[in-house]
Design a protein around this motif. Structure first.
Motif, PDB file in Angstrom:
ATOM      1  N   HIS A 106       0.837  -1.208   0.000  1.00 51.20           N
ATOM      2  CA  HIS A 106       0.000   0.000   0.000  1.00 51.20           C
ATOM      3  C   HIS A 106       0.867   1.251   0.000  1.00 51.20           C
ATOM      4  CE1 HIS A 106      -3.364   2.637   0.833  1.00 51.20           C
ATOM      5  NE2 HIS A 106      -2.683   3.132   1.847  1.00 51.20           N
ATOM      6  N   LEU A 107       1.927   1.240   0.802  1.00 50.61           N
ATOM      7  CA  LEU A 107       2.813   2.399   0.863  1.00 50.61           C
ATOM      8  C   LEU A 107       3.539   2.606  -0.465  1.00 50.61           C
ATOM      9  CD1 LEU A 107       4.287   2.006   4.460  1.00 50.61           C
ATOM     10  CD2 LEU A 107       2.545   3.627   3.671  1.00 50.61           C
ATOM     11  N   ALA A 108       3.953   1.525  -1.109  1.00 50.76           N
ATOM     12  CA  ALA A 108       4.616   1.633  -2.409  1.00 50.76           C
ATOM     13  C   ALA A 108       3.658   2.215  -3.442  1.00 50.76           C
ATOM     14  CB  ALA A 108       5.130   0.266  -2.861  1.00 50.76           C
ATOM     15  N   LEU A 109       2.418   1.795  -3.424  1.00 51.99           N
ATOM     16  CA  LEU A 109       1.429   2.315  -4.352  1.00 51.99           C
ATOM     17  C   LEU A 109       1.200   3.801  -4.113  1.00 51.99           C
ATOM     18  CD1 LEU A 109      -0.598   1.792  -6.600  1.00 51.99           C
ATOM     19  CD2 LEU A 109      -2.244   1.096  -4.853  1.00 51.99           C
ATOM     20  N   ARG A 110       1.097   4.203  -2.867  1.00 48.32           N
ATOM     21  CA  ARG A 110       0.927   5.635  -2.555  1.00 48.32           C
ATOM     22  C   ARG A 110       2.122   6.434  -3.022  1.00 48.32           C
ATOM     23  NH1 ARG A 110      -1.317   7.456   2.900  1.00 48.32           N
ATOM     24  NH2 ARG A 110      -0.933   9.313   1.711  1.00 48.32           N
ATOM     25  N   ARG A 111       3.334   5.884  -2.883  1.00 46.82           N
ATOM     26  CA  ARG A 111       4.545   6.576  -3.330  1.00 46.82           C
ATOM     27  C   ARG A 111       4.507   6.773  -4.845  1.00 46.82           C
ATOM     28  NH1 ARG A 111       8.336   3.657  -0.970  1.00 46.82           N
ATOM     29  NH2 ARG A 111       8.491   2.188  -2.676  1.00 46.82           N
ATOM     30  N   VAL A 112       4.117   5.745  -5.581  1.00 45.19           N
ATOM     31  CA  VAL A 112       4.038   5.849  -7.042  1.00 45.19           C
ATOM     32  C   VAL A 112       3.001   6.897  -7.439  1.00 45.19           C
ATOM     33  CG1 VAL A 112       3.405   4.602  -9.141  1.00 45.19           C
ATOM     34  CG2 VAL A 112       4.867   3.504  -7.445  1.00 45.19           C
ATOM     35  N   GLU A 113       1.861   6.892  -6.786  1.00 48.33           N
ATOM     36  CA  GLU A 113       0.822   7.892  -7.074  1.00 48.33           C
ATOM     37  C   GLU A 113       1.341   9.305  -6.796  1.00 48.33           C
ATOM     38  OE1 GLU A 113      -2.218   6.438  -4.467  1.00 48.33           O
ATOM     39  OE2 GLU A 113      -3.191   5.301  -6.068  1.00 48.33           O
ATOM     40  N   ARG A 114       2.063   9.471  -5.692  1.00 52.72           N
ATOM     41  CA  ARG A 114       2.624  10.776  -5.332  1.00 52.72           C
ATOM     42  C   ARG A 114       3.650  11.221  -6.357  1.00 52.72           C
ATOM     43  NH1 ARG A 114       3.759   9.045  -0.409  1.00 52.72           N
ATOM     44  NH2 ARG A 114       5.969   8.933  -0.868  1.00 52.72           N
ATOM     45  N   GLN A 115       4.507  10.287  -6.778  1.00 56.16           N
ATOM     46  CA  GLN A 115       5.544  10.632  -7.746  1.00 56.16           C
ATOM     47  C   GLN A 115       4.933  11.015  -9.089  1.00 56.16           C
ATOM     48  OE1 GLN A 115       8.138   7.229  -7.500  1.00 56.16           O
ATOM     49  NE2 GLN A 115       9.062   7.946  -5.604  1.00 56.16           N
ATOM     50  N   GLN A 116       3.877  10.343  -9.482  1.00 58.10           N
ATOM     51  CA  GLN A 116       3.184  10.721 -10.704  1.00 58.10           C
ATOM     52  C   GLN A 116       2.595  12.127 -10.551  1.00 58.10           C
ATOM     53  OE1 GLN A 116       0.028   8.119 -12.006  1.00 58.10           O
ATOM     54  NE2 GLN A 116      -0.628   9.537 -13.588  1.00 58.10           N
ATOM     55  N   ALA A 117       1.990  12.407  -9.402  1.00 60.61           N
ATOM     56  CA  ALA A 117       1.422  13.734  -9.152  1.00 60.61           C
ATOM     57  C   ALA A 117       2.516  14.802  -9.162  1.00 60.61           C
ATOM     58  CB  ALA A 117       0.670  13.745  -7.826  1.00 60.61           C
ATOM     59  N   LEU A 118       3.698  14.484  -8.643  1.00 59.10           N
ATOM     60  CA  LEU A 118       4.814  15.434  -8.676  1.00 59.10           C
ATOM     61  C   LEU A 118       5.193  15.779 -10.116  1.00 59.10           C
ATOM     62  CD1 LEU A 118       7.331  14.198  -5.947  1.00 59.10           C
ATOM     63  CD2 LEU A 118       6.392  16.494  -6.174  1.00 59.10           C
ATOM     64  N   ILE A 119       5.344  14.764 -10.939  1.00 63.69           N
ATOM     65  CA  ILE A 119       5.714  14.995 -12.336  1.00 63.69           C
ATOM     66  C   ILE A 119       4.631  15.802 -13.045  1.00 63.69           C
ATOM     67  CG2 ILE A 119       6.106  13.874 -14.576  1.00 63.69           C
ATOM     68  CD1 ILE A 119       7.549  11.636 -13.013  1.00 63.69           C
ATOM     69  N   GLU A 120       3.372  15.437 -12.836  1.00 64.22           N
ATOM     70  CA  GLU A 120       2.279  16.166 -13.474  1.00 64.22           C
ATOM     71  C   GLU A 120       2.241  17.620 -13.027  1.00 64.22           C
ATOM     72  OE1 GLU A 120      -1.274  13.933 -12.703  1.00 64.22           O
ATOM     73  OE2 GLU A 120      -0.755  12.405 -14.184  1.00 64.22           O
ATOM     74  N   THR A 121       2.462  17.870 -11.747  1.00 62.13           N
ATOM     75  CA  THR A 121       2.463  19.237 -11.228  1.00 62.13           C
ATOM     76  C   THR A 121       3.589  20.044 -11.847  1.00 62.13           C
ATOM     77  OG1 THR A 121       1.498  18.536  -9.131  1.00 62.13           O
ATOM     78  CG2 THR A 121       2.667  20.640  -9.135  1.00 62.13           C
ATOM     79  N   LEU A 122       4.778  19.469 -11.879  1.00 59.58           N
ATOM     80  CA  LEU A 122       5.929  20.190 -12.419  1.00 59.58           C
ATOM     81  C   LEU A 122       5.868  20.315 -13.943  1.00 59.58           C
ATOM     82  CD1 LEU A 122       8.655  18.738 -10.057  1.00 59.58           C
ATOM     83  CD2 LEU A 122       7.730  21.070 -10.053  1.00 59.58           C
TER      84      LEU A 122
END
Length: 127
Positions: A15-31
């Protein structure tokens, strides 16, 4: 033999790994939207600590994402944005790996994930 605690820990880690991947995708999309953002601004947007953002950025940088950083008062983190579309040549196994990754995150978890999934599946159908 696995105990109930072992299974719970594995589930939590997944679950934590999945949340990390979702966060990293959101970081890239934001930037990818352009402009400079501070780690604090990114942390506020993602509702995590600045240290979590810094770790995510480090992981993405290690994976080859070309972030730029600028120190100082008007500094921050940016992702070079280009107006042209990139052409990427992938073989069937590489397309499959990306589709599997998107499936793990949720192929409709964001507009970019949905678009990427549709394009990759269409590319598989063309083979």
């Amino acid at each position: 033999m696995q105990t109930r605690d072992d299974l719970a820990a594995r589930s939590r880690d997944g679950h934590l790994a999945l949340r990390r991947v979702e966060r990293q995708q959101a970081l890239i999309e934001t930037l990818a939207g352009g402009g400079w953002r501070t780690a604090g601004q990114l942390a506020d947007r993602l509702q995590v600590s600045v240290r979590t953002v810094e770790r995510d950025l480090e992981r993405l940088r290690d994976a080859g994402v070309p972030f730029r950083s600028r120190p100082g008062r008007s500094g921050g983190i940016a992702l070079p944005v280009t107006a042209r579309r990139a052409t990427v040549v992938l073989d069937v196994a590489e397309i499959g790996a990306l589709v599997a990754s998107l499936a793990a995150v949720g192929p409709t978890s964001s507009p970019s994930a949905t678009s990427a999934t549709l394009k990759l599946v269409a590319a598989l159908e063309d083979h």
